[in-house]
Design a protein around this motif. Structure first.
Motif, PDB file in Angstrom:
ATOM      1  N   GLU A 261       8.972  16.847   1.426  1.00 31.56           N
ATOM      2  CA  GLU A 261       8.981  15.452   1.860  1.00 31.56           C
ATOM      3  C   GLU A 261       7.800  15.186   2.795  1.00 31.56           C
ATOM      4  O   GLU A 261       7.513  15.968   3.700  1.00 31.56           O
ATOM      5  CB  GLU A 261      10.294  15.153   2.572  1.00 31.56           C
ATOM      6  CG  GLU A 261      10.512  13.676   2.843  1.00 31.56           C
ATOM      7  CD  GLU A 261      11.902  13.392   3.381  1.00 31.56           C
ATOM      8  OE1 GLU A 261      12.111  12.291   3.906  1.00 31.56           O
ATOM      9  OE2 GLU A 261      12.770  14.277   3.274  1.00 31.56           O
ATOM     10  N   ALA A 262       7.097  14.094   2.533  1.00 32.36           N
ATOM     11  CA  ALA A 262       5.946  13.750   3.367  1.00 32.36           C
ATOM     12  C   ALA A 262       6.387  13.416   4.782  1.00 32.36           C
ATOM     13  O   ALA A 262       7.480  12.886   5.006  1.00 32.36           O
ATOM     14  CB  ALA A 262       5.194  12.569   2.757  1.00 32.36           C
TER      15      ALA A 262
ATOM     16  N   CYS B 194       1.293  12.498   5.213  1.00 35.13           N
ATOM     17  CA  CYS B 194       0.771  11.278   4.593  1.00 35.13           C
ATOM     18  C   CYS B 194       1.194  10.080   5.439  1.00 35.13           C
ATOM     19  O   CYS B 194       2.374   9.699   5.437  1.00 35.13           O
ATOM     20  CB  CYS B 194       1.289  11.137   3.165  1.00 35.13           C
ATOM     21  SG  CYS B 194       0.536   9.762   2.271  1.00 35.13           S
ATOM     22  N   ILE B 195       0.243   9.515   6.190  1.00 38.41           N
ATOM     23  CA  ILE B 195       0.560   8.391   7.072  1.00 38.41           C
ATOM     24  C   ILE B 195      -0.463   7.275   6.919  1.00 38.41           C
ATOM     25  O   ILE B 195      -1.624   7.512   6.618  1.00 38.41           O
ATOM     26  CB  ILE B 195       0.620   8.835   8.553  1.00 38.41           C
ATOM     27  CG1 ILE B 195      -0.715   9.442   8.991  1.00 38.41           C
ATOM     28  CG2 ILE B 195       1.761   9.800   8.799  1.00 38.41           C
ATOM     29  CD1 ILE B 195      -0.772   9.770  10.480  1.00 38.41           C
TER      30      ILE B 195
ATOM     31  N   VAL C 102       4.343   7.560   4.806  1.00 36.91           N
ATOM     32  CA  VAL C 102       4.489   7.059   3.434  1.00 36.91           C
ATOM     33  C   VAL C 102       5.661   7.776   2.778  1.00 36.91           C
ATOM     34  O   VAL C 102       5.676   9.017   2.729  1.00 36.91           O
ATOM     35  CB  VAL C 102       3.196   7.301   2.627  1.00 36.91           C
ATOM     36  CG1 VAL C 102       3.403   6.936   1.157  1.00 36.91           C
ATOM     37  CG2 VAL C 102       2.043   6.518   3.226  1.00 36.91           C
ATOM     38  N   PRO C 103       6.663   7.059   2.299  1.00 38.48           N
ATOM     39  CA  PRO C 103       7.819   7.703   1.659  1.00 38.48           C
ATOM     40  C   PRO C 103       7.383   8.448   0.391  1.00 38.48           C
ATOM     41  O   PRO C 103       6.872   7.842  -0.550  1.00 38.48           O
ATOM     42  CB  PRO C 103       8.746   6.526   1.318  1.00 38.48           C
ATOM     43  CG  PRO C 103       8.278   5.396   2.164  1.00 38.48           C
ATOM     44  CD  PRO C 103       6.812   5.592   2.332  1.00 38.48           C
ATOM     45  N   LEU C 104       7.569   9.744   0.396  1.00 38.58           N
ATOM     46  CA  LEU C 104       7.127  10.546  -0.741  1.00 38.58           C
ATOM     47  C   LEU C 104       7.850  11.878  -0.725  1.00 38.58           C
ATOM     48  O   LEU C 104       7.984  12.510   0.330  1.00 38.58           O
ATOM     49  CB  LEU C 104       5.611  10.774  -0.667  1.00 38.58           C
ATOM     50  CG  LEU C 104       4.993  11.728  -1.685  1.00 38.58           C
ATOM     51  CD1 LEU C 104       5.132  11.174  -3.095  1.00 38.58           C
ATOM     52  CD2 LEU C 104       3.518  11.979  -1.362  1.00 38.58           C
ATOM     53  N   ASP C 105       8.307  12.315  -1.891  1.00 35.45           N
ATOM     54  CA  ASP C 105       8.961  13.617  -2.029  1.00 35.45           C
ATOM     55  C   ASP C 105       8.465  14.245  -3.321  1.00 35.45           C
ATOM     56  O   ASP C 105       8.646  13.682  -4.405  1.00 35.45           O
ATOM     57  CB  ASP C 105      10.484  13.453  -2.067  1.00 35.45           C
ATOM     58  CG  ASP C 105      11.207  14.798  -2.045  1.00 35.45           C
ATOM     59  OD1 ASP C 105      10.899  15.634  -2.910  1.00 35.45           O
ATOM     60  OD2 ASP C 105      12.069  15.002  -1.180  1.00 35.45           O
TER      61      ASP C 105
ATOM     62  N   ALA D  32       0.801  -1.225   0.000  1.00 37.28           N
ATOM     63  CA  ALA D  32       0.000   0.000   0.000  1.00 37.28           C
ATOM     64  C   ALA D  32       0.836   1.280   0.000  1.00 37.28           C
ATOM     65  O   ALA D  32       0.513   2.225  -0.729  1.00 37.28           O
ATOM     66  CB  ALA D  32      -0.967  -0.007   1.185  1.00 37.28           C
ATOM     67  N   PRO D  33       1.926   1.397   0.791  1.00 33.97           N
ATOM     68  CA  PRO D  33       2.688   2.656   0.793  1.00 33.97           C
ATOM     69  C   PRO D  33       3.176   3.066  -0.588  1.00 33.97           C
ATOM     70  O   PRO D  33       3.112   4.245  -0.952  1.00 33.97           O
ATOM     71  CB  PRO D  33       3.845   2.362   1.746  1.00 33.97           C
ATOM     72  CG  PRO D  33       3.313   1.322   2.672  1.00 33.97           C
ATOM     73  CD  PRO D  33       2.435   0.460   1.821  1.00 33.97           C
ATOM     74  N   ALA D  34       3.670   2.104  -1.370  1.00 29.68           N
ATOM     75  CA  ALA D  34       4.167   2.432  -2.702  1.00 29.68           C
ATOM     76  C   ALA D  34       3.033   2.935  -3.590  1.00 29.68           C
ATOM     77  O   ALA D  34       3.196   3.896  -4.357  1.00 29.68           O
ATOM     78  CB  ALA D  34       4.838   1.206  -3.328  1.00 29.68           C
ATOM     79  N   ILE D  35       1.878   2.302  -3.476  1.00 32.25           N
ATOM     80  CA  ILE D  35       0.731   2.718  -4.291  1.00 32.25           C
ATOM     81  C   ILE D  35       0.240   4.091  -3.859  1.00 32.25           C
ATOM     82  O   ILE D  35      -0.032   4.968  -4.688  1.00 32.25           O
ATOM     83  CB  ILE D  35      -0.393   1.669  -4.192  1.00 32.25           C
ATOM     84  CG1 ILE D  35       0.055   0.353  -4.821  1.00 32.25           C
ATOM     85  CG2 ILE D  35      -1.670   2.185  -4.847  1.00 32.25           C
ATOM     86  CD1 ILE D  35      -0.929  -0.786  -4.645  1.00 32.25           C
TER      87      ILE D  35
END
Length: 704
Positions: free
Chosen positions: A176-177, A157-158, A168-171, A118-121
């Motif tokens: 950066e999230a 974003c968690i 959630v890893p996101l930039d 789910a995190p990647a999606i």
């Protein structure tokens, strides 16, 4: 199953964009998650001036692994075809399989797509949503390429479950999230770490941020009413302003201030409009309807309970109202002098490049209002006078500053000039109705001017071939047509439109076709079919209007035949009566009998080359059923004549419905096409009586 929390924290989002932006965020993210293979239990979105938030409950933690079977070319197909198929499927030749069906042997690719976490999606979907967000207007800032309505400062974003929350890893363009948000800009500006939606909403409230827009609206509305009530006054309700103000604050603080005495001489509408448009203030009135206080909504609490805020707002408001007072006093002087200066100004104001100035338009409307006046019970001289003054306020300073006050100020100025009350009222009411829920004027003078205004508009734009196309209607011609319909119907006017429409077309330099000869276009600037306009455009609008009455479209089509199709009240009376009778068993069977008679008659006339329209002779009847039908038609005729003469269409339809039984009995027992030529001709003539009698109400063959 984890829950997802997203917050996009930015500089202030315009209030008018917030509700749609929250919906767009929910739609873009949830659609993207579902498309990627994740499911969820529910999703809610929120907006404040500085943030869009989305909470998704019960999200699956991984998308399923899927296998897709894709059919390829036939075995033995050219290598280029096979290689193209391999590239499209993303596999190699050794992964190809074969299968057979009735068309022969062909290649098959089995494409396995592994499930993803789910995190990647979520990261992928959210980045796509942010980068493709449908803001009406957006901007770039700094050196980045990201566009947002205002500079985007943080992304929260968690994914959270019983074990805790995971970022959630996101930039996105260097943003950066994380799991951090911020509270109120002034009252709690520090960072706040959150672990889920409930924690997020609770901590924001403690940090003086109310996340839910509906709750902010409720707080503002209730507190404003309470403050007005405590002062013995009444809040002027304004749902649109309430929604807008709720989008300007995260922590609403309601304050009530006074309006200086010198401004209370202004009309209440001017005070209210000035405060609403310029300051976003609510109006508070006393028992006499005067606007005496204002309510403002601050975005923070202060140590002096808002005294400084109110003082500042009062100074700004005084400056605005001083301008309004100046306009009002200047305008009153012109109005009391007869408004001639304003009317002269309108000679240099273009209504439309092809339709002349506003002054020329007023001349046309005045002449048309005078013509219409007797039909609506108005005094012709008053109707003409009202039409000449109705748009004078367009030249006033007040309407120039506040265009939304046109008409209303015209009424005030006409009253100040000593005009008759009916003339003054028409200045405001002739614009109505502005929409399907707007009131329709009932004063005869106002009705005459309103009809003249709208008919001139319709005829003018038809004359220059500027008709509505598809969803485009830049000159609001559909609204004008609906206005004509409602003015006629809701005032119960027996008002044929042909005459005024012909006058309006002539005033625009176009002679409409001769109503007795639709093919006569000689002498016209352009061949405009007024009959087509009436039936095609007004009648289409009429169908839309009558939809709320559950009157079928085919019923409207059925009454749009014969004479008086431009008399809307008559047409609708017939439609309502027909619609009601069709809901009965007798009505439905009558239609079937009519159609049977019409079909037999049409076929016989085509075969024989003659028209059977003389009526049958009862003495030539051979059967009891035939004689009974002759008697029923003979008895019904005078009663139908009387009902139609008094426009009592329900009674006329009731008489027609009574013919159902004898018509049914006739067709069951009698063969129309007898071997005896005299009897056959007599029966066909009787069928023509049935058809003509029914068609006096409507063309029943048009019914579905």
């Amino acid at each position: 199953m984890p829950d997802l929390l997203i917050e996009l924290f930015s500089e202030e989002i315009p209030a008018r964009m917030q509700a749609k932006a929250a919906d767009d965020l929910r739609r873009l993210v949830t659609d993207g998650l579902v498309e990627a293979g994740l499911t969820y239990r529910g999703a809610t979105a929120h907006a404040t001036p500085r943030r869009l938030a989305l909470a998704v409950e019960g999200l699956t933690d991984r998308s399923p692994t899927t296998v897709e079977e894709r059919r390829g070319p036939k075995v033995g197909a050219p290598d280029k075809a096979v290689e193209g198929f391999l590239r499209g499927a993303g596999i190699t030749r050794d992964q190809l399989e074969t299968a057979s069906d009735k068309k022969g042997e062909h290649y098959v690719a089995r494409i396995t797509r592994e499930g993803r976490e789910a995190p990647a999606i979520v990261a992928e979907v959210l980045e796509a949503a942010v980068r493709g967000f449908p803001w009406p207007k957006s901007m770039r800032w700094g050196d980045g390429t990201l566009r947002w309505v205002r500079p985007l400062r943080r992304i929260l974003c968690i994914l959270s479950n019983e074990e805790g929350a995971t970022v959630v890893p996101l930039d996105i363009d260097g943003i950066e999230a994380g799991d951090v948000t911020e509270g109120h800009r002034f009252m709690a500006p520090g960072p706040i770490r959150v672990s889920g939606f409930d924690d997020y909403a609770a901590k924001l409230r403690r940090a003086h941020v109310i996340l839910d827009a509906e709750e902010r609206m409720e707080i503002i509305g209730q507190e404003a009413r309470n403050r007005a009530f405590a002062a013995g006054l009444e809040l002027v309700e304004d749902e649109g302003l309430l929604r807008e103000v709720a989008g300007l604050v995260e922590w609403p603080v309601v304050l009530m201030g006074r309006i200086e005495e010198r401004f209370l001489a202004l009309p209440p509408e001017v005070l209210r409009t000035s405060m609403k448009e310029h300051q976003k203030f609510f109006s508070v009135r006393d028992g006499e309807g005067r606007i005496v206080r204002f309510i403002t909504v601050a975005n923070r609490e202060t140590a002096d309970d808002g005294a400084t805020i109110l003082a500042g707002n009062g100074r700004v408001l005084a400056a605005r109202l001083a301008d309004a007072l100046f306009f009002w006093e200047n305008d009153l002087a012109v109005a009391k002098a007869g408004m001639g200066a304003w009317l002269e100004k309108l000679r240099s104001v273009t209504f439309h490049a092809k339709l002349g100035s506003q002054a020329e338009r007023i001349e046309r409307i005045a002449a048309l209002a005078r013509e219409i006046a007797p039909a609506v019970g108005a005094d012709p001289a008053q109707a003409e006078r009202a039409a000449r003054l109705a748009k004078a306020d367009l030249s006033s300073e007040m309407v120039y500053e506040f265009p939304e006050l046109q008409g209303l100020m015209g009424r005030r100025y006409a009253e100040a000039a000593g005009e008759a009350p009916e003339v003054a009222a028409a200045a405001q009411e002739h614009y109505q109705p502005l929409g399907p829920s707007d009131d329709v004027p009932t004063s005869p003078v106002s009705v005459a001017v309103a009809l003249a205004d709208k008919i001139d508009t319709l005829a003018g734009f038809w004359a220059i071939d500027e008709k509505p196309t598809g969803s485009k209607d830049p000159y609001a011609l559909r609204r004008a047509a609906l206005g004509v319909i409602r003015l006629v119907l809701e005032n119960g006017l027996a008002f044929p439109l042909w005459g005024p429409m012909r006058t309006a077309f002539t005033a625009h330099g176009v002679r409409p076709p001769n109503p007795d000869d639709p093919d006569d276009y000689s002498g016209m600037a352009e061949p405009i079919e007024l009959e087509g306009f009436l039936r095609g455009f007004l009648h289409d609008r009429l169908k839309v209007h009558l939809k709320n009455e559950n009157i079928r479209h085919d019923v409207i089509d059925a009454v749009l035949t014969g004479e008086r199709t431009d008399d809307l009240a008559d047409l609708v009376g017939r439609a309502r009566a027909l619609n009601d009778v069709l809901a009965t068993e007798d009505g439905g069977n009558l239609v079937q009998g009519y159609k049977r008679a019409k079909n037999i008659l049409t076929q016989a006339e085509a075969q024989d080359g003659v028209e059977y329209s003389y009526g049958g002779e009862p003495k030539l009847a051979e059967t009891d059923e035939e004689r009974a039908l002759f008697a029923a038609l003979d008895a019904a005729g005078p009663r139908i004549d009387a009902a139609l003469g008094s426009e009592d269409y329900p009674a006329a339809m009731a008489e027609l419905a009574r013919l159902r039984a004898p018509i049914d009995a006739f067709f069951e027992a009698v063969q129309v096409n007898s071997d005896n030529a005299v009897v056959r001709r007599n029966r066909l003539n009787m069928l023509s009586t049935i058809v003509r009698t029914c068609e006096r109400i409507a063309a029943l063959d048009r019914l579905a």
